[in-house]
Design a protein around this motif. Structure first.
Motif, short mmCIF file in Angstrom:
data_model
loop_
_atom_site.label_atom_id
_atom_site.label_comp_id
_atom_site.label_asym_id
_atom_site.label_seq_id
_atom_site.Cartn_x
_atom_site.Cartn_y
_atom_site.Cartn_z
N SER A 252 41.74 26.88 32.64
CA SER A 252 42.71 27.68 31.90
C SER A 252 43.27 26.84 30.76
O SER A 252 43.45 25.63 30.90
N TYR A 578 47.35 41.35 37.62
CA TYR A 578 46.23 40.75 38.36
C TYR A 578 45.17 41.83 38.57
O TYR A 578 45.49 42.96 38.94
N ASN A 592 38.29 37.32 40.34
CA ASN A 592 39.44 38.17 40.09
C ASN A 592 40.33 37.45 39.09
O ASN A 592 40.33 36.22 39.03
N LEU A 593 41.11 38.19 38.32
CA LEU A 593 41.73 37.62 37.13
C LEU A 593 43.24 37.77 37.11
O LEU A 593 43.78 38.84 37.40
N MET A 594 43.93 36.68 36.74
CA MET A 594 45.39 36.67 36.62
C MET A 594 45.77 36.44 35.16
O MET A 594 45.37 35.44 34.55
N ASP A 605 45.04 34.02 30.12
CA ASP A 605 44.31 33.98 31.39
C ASP A 605 44.64 32.68 32.12
O ASP A 605 44.29 31.59 31.66
N THR A 607 43.86 32.29 35.43
CA THR A 607 43.11 32.44 36.68
C THR A 607 42.73 31.11 37.29
O THR A 607 42.96 30.86 38.48
N GLY A 613 41.25 32.88 41.24
CA GLY A 613 39.96 33.43 40.86
C GLY A 613 39.03 33.65 42.04
O GLY A 613 37.94 33.06 42.12
#
Length: 770
Positions: A252, A578, A592-594, A605, A607, A613
């Motif tokens: 990140s 999310y 999966n994405l934050m 992002d 993640t 993730g």
């Protein structure tokens, strides 16, 4: 009508008791006027609305048993009728191969071995799946000239994916650790049993040597090759430079603390297929409980109750949820205004005509049990495939109505339904007269009053067709203004929601794009061209106009989301989100994405930095303060569509950001008891600058349900100077001043004071509490 709803099913003694209690409270309040603070407290008691326990009638029991029988019948037909959960394809392929003779054409045998291998893998029969995919692979030299090159690449790739899944089963599932399947893979996520990954690498290498550069197969194999080497702790060193996805692609650019997966420590790591989640208070002790479902046709819901010691456990007495099988999504609301939170369970999604399953409205009886009242209240007379719905009081009469977004597919017309709540008379579908049948493949719905006229409007996300924005005309009808307001995209949309991401007091619309698989993820992270449809972020001006600002907000990634939700993860007052990603294919291993909201201007992002993730299929998502420490933890229901793609649910604990917050629980009086649709504004002074944060009461996104209580982050500010509650039904606004942060307060509509619930933190008991 509301009083009849609250007191229905009560004995005569209850009718006498409640007025008697009210008289006593009134007498007490009149006799204590000398003390203003006591007067405020007593006024609150008068206006406070209690919850009630409901005893089942004979008709209730008949309806509940009818649903149990119907769901049991669906379970019994799953093997032959369900294209995802059944074994019909595998049985057919087995029969054809059993009948094969030496004279059977090689191409035919190749085809059936390939089909059977994939079908066995989907069923969880990995050894058989690998065997038949390998038999098909061994026949490739004999059939390559007679089949498309695309099929050759597919066969080799599928064999690699099958071995990859074997590695997941033997390590991530059988030897689970909190680091399992978290990208980038490291620590406890490294595989101790290496056979699966090493064999997968062999076949991905072969694809990369045969596939044209920058082709779909090149990017797919390259992505999974890098992950496979990670599982062996040999990334990046063992990967040829021409196949490497650089390390910076798994970092990140924004610093963020790690959120650890503690679900296994708490015993809430249910191993299941895709499903739904609601986090809220189901037993009225003001602490948050957890309710999950799986779409498996033999899986009953799970209810985990919060305990004083920081643990969660399933009730020891029956909840009557046994046999309420299936459910891809769930939506909470107190539909009958009795003070107990009820649940609507959705079924049949993705199955087209075969998905004519009944949905379930589970009435919370207030005594630890639930009753399925769907048939009795008119919600289960017609069965259509669906996985999305939303509660709102669209006619402003004080009770909650329900929109169900159904899935119209070629050969199966499934109009959406708008159920008007008529109290004791049940629900009536008025979608046709209201003009909201939609007649599309509906994948997400969200209610919100975008033009501030006090009537909730409806956004409908349609997969592969234009989305709808149904403006509420205030007379029981709606007008689709999506084209006029230019909010019809993206065309491949899935989850969607109303929110105020920039804190300007006006509702905006988030619409995801179900576009961009692992080949797009790989190309995008390599900064190479990738053809996918981006999501849309429509910023509203409060007067009915929108503009798509997704590009300016930095939201240009391939995402492929299913379950998703939003919440202020760092208590800075701005809503983050999310996304649970993936599709039914076993090869769709993508994080999966934050996304973190930076000042309402853009999203970044985080993640990889946050260790959120997860590579497994992300379904329902909920942001909730489960340990009552003032910040939002993150729960994700995990697992795929096929029996062989199950996984354990995750709970990521928020480590805290040293910011303040205030939690506001609203209780409707004239408005629906859940206060859905009410608006909150908090003004506070942070570092010498006045700020405003806005929320509208809802359960969040369209796939996964947050608590209806709202946590409002205030950053470094320890006090809220002004808190306003706007109630759309009446148009009234309550205002409270000088409220200390770091507490949970309850506000009853029209009350002249608020009540602190005096909730204490419940640090998670990090040992298996089962």
């Amino acid at each position: 009508m509301l009083k009849r709803l609250v007191f229905q099913n009560y004995k005569i003694s209850d009718w006498i008791l409640v007025p008697g209690l009210m008289i006593c409270v009134l007498f007490f309040s009149v006799s204590c006027k000398e003390n203003p603070e006591e007067e405020l407290e007593d006024n609150y008691r008068i206006e406070e609305r209690k919850s009630f326990k409901i005893e089942n009638t004979e008709r209730d029991e008949e309806g509940h048993q009818k649903m149990l029988g119907l769901l049991a019948g669906i379970r019994d037909l799953t093997s032959t009728k369900n294209q995802y959960l059944g074994d019909g394809r595998a049985r057919k392929a087995r029969e054809l191969l059993a009948k094969a003779t030496p004279q059977t054409p090689v191409k035919e045998n190749w085809f059936h071995h390939r089909i059977l291998g994939w079908a066995e893998l989907n069923l969880g029969n990995e050894t058989e799946g690998i065997k038949h995919l390998k038999l098909a692979y061994d026949l490739l030299p004999e059939v390559e000239g007679s089949i498309e090159e695309n099929r050759v690449m597919e066969n080799i790739f599928m064999l690699g994916v099958a071995w990859m899944r074997r590695g997941e089963t033997e390590n991530c599932c059988a030897r689970f650790t909190p680091d399992s399947c978290i990208l980038p893979i490291r620590g406890g996520g490294i595989h101790s049993k290496e056979e699966g990954s090493r064999n997968a690498i062999r076949y991905f290498d072969e694809v990369l040597k045969k596939a044209p550069a920058k082709s779909v197969w090149h990017y797919r194999a390259r992505w999974l090759l890098n992950i496979a080497w990670m599982t062996l702790d040999q990334y990046p060193g063992s990967i040829p430079e021409e196949y490497l996805i650089p390390e910076e692609s798994f970092r990140s650019n924004h610093q963020f603390p790690v959120l650890h997966n503690i679900a296994a420590d708490l015993g809430i790591d249910t191993f299941n297929l895709s499903g739904g989640v609601v986090i809220d208070d189901f037993n009225n002790d003001n602490y948050l409980d957890l309710f999950t479902t799986s779409w498996a046709s033999d899986a009953s819901p799970k209810l985990f109750i919060s305990r004083e010691d920081g643990s969660f456990s399933e009730p020891k007495i029956t909840t009557r949820l046994e046999g309420i099988y299936g459910g891809l999504n769930v939506e909470p609301a107190d539909f009958n205004n009795d003070g107990n939170l009820d649940i609507f369970v959705l079924r049949g999604a993705w199955l087209a005509a075969a998905g004519g399953y009944p949905n379930s409205l589970l009435r919370n009886n207030g005594n630890g049990t639930f009753t399925d009242v769907s048939f009795n209240l008119g919600l289960a007379n017609i069965h259509r495939p669906t996985q999305t719905a939303g509660w709102a009081d669209f006619d402003n009469d004080g009770d909650l109505d329900l929109f169900v977004g159904n899935e119209t597919t070629p050969g199966n017309t499934a109009p959406c339904q708008l159920f008007r709540n008529d109290g004791e008379l049940g629900f009536v579908d008025v979608a046709l007269s209201a003009g909201v049948t939609n007649d599309s493949f509906t994948k997400g719905v969200s209610w919100g009053d975008y033009d501030n006229d006090r009537y909730p409007d409806l956004y409908v996300s349609n997969f592969r067709s234009e989305n709808r924005l149904y403006h509420n005309n205030g007379d029981g009808t709606f007008t689709d203004l999506a084209s006029k307001l230019k909010v019809t995209g993206p065309s491949s949309s899935f989850p969607a929601w109303f929110w105020d991401y920039d804190n300007d007091g006006n509702l905006d619309i988030f619409v995801s794009s179900y576009s961009g698989n692992i080949e797009h993820v790989a190309a995008h992270r390599l900064k190479e061209e990738a053809n996918f449809e981006t999501l849309c972020l429509y910023r509203g001006d409060g007067e009915g106009n929108f503009i798509n600002v997704a590009a300016d907000a930095g939201l240009q990634d391939p995402i492929l989301p299913m379950g998703s939700n939003f919440g202020d993860i760092n208590n800075d007052g701005y809503l983050d989100f999310y996304l649970g990603t993936g599709d039914p294919g076993f090869g769709s291993l993508m994080p999966n994405l934050m996304y973190l909201n930076v000042g309402g201007r853009k999203f970044v992002d985080v993640t990889m930095a946050s260790r959120l993730g997860h590579l497994q299929k992300g379904h329902a998502v909920s942001f909730a303060d489960l340990d009552n420490d003032g910040d939002l933890d993150l729960f994700e229901q995990l697992g795929g569509a096929y029996p062989g793609d199950a996984f354990s649910d995750a709970l990521f604990e928020n480590p805290g950001f040293k910011n303040h917050s205030i939690t506001v629980k609203l209780v409707g009086k004239k408005t629906n008891r859940s206060a859905i649709g009410a608006r909150i504004r908090a003004d506070f002074n942070e570092d010498g600058k006045m700020r405003s944060v806005y929320r509208h009461v809802c359960s969040g996104g369209s796939f996964g349900a947050n608590p209806l209580r709202q946590i409002i982050g205030t950053g470094s500010a320890g006090k809220v100077q002004s808190l306003e509650i706007f109630w759309p039904l009446t148009g009234n606004t309550q205002k409270f001043t000088e409220i200390e942060c770091d507490q949970t307060i309850e506000i009853v509509e029209d009350s002249n004071t608020y009540k602190s619930l005096n909730l204490v933190p419940r640090p998670f008991l990090k040992e298996n509490s089962r």
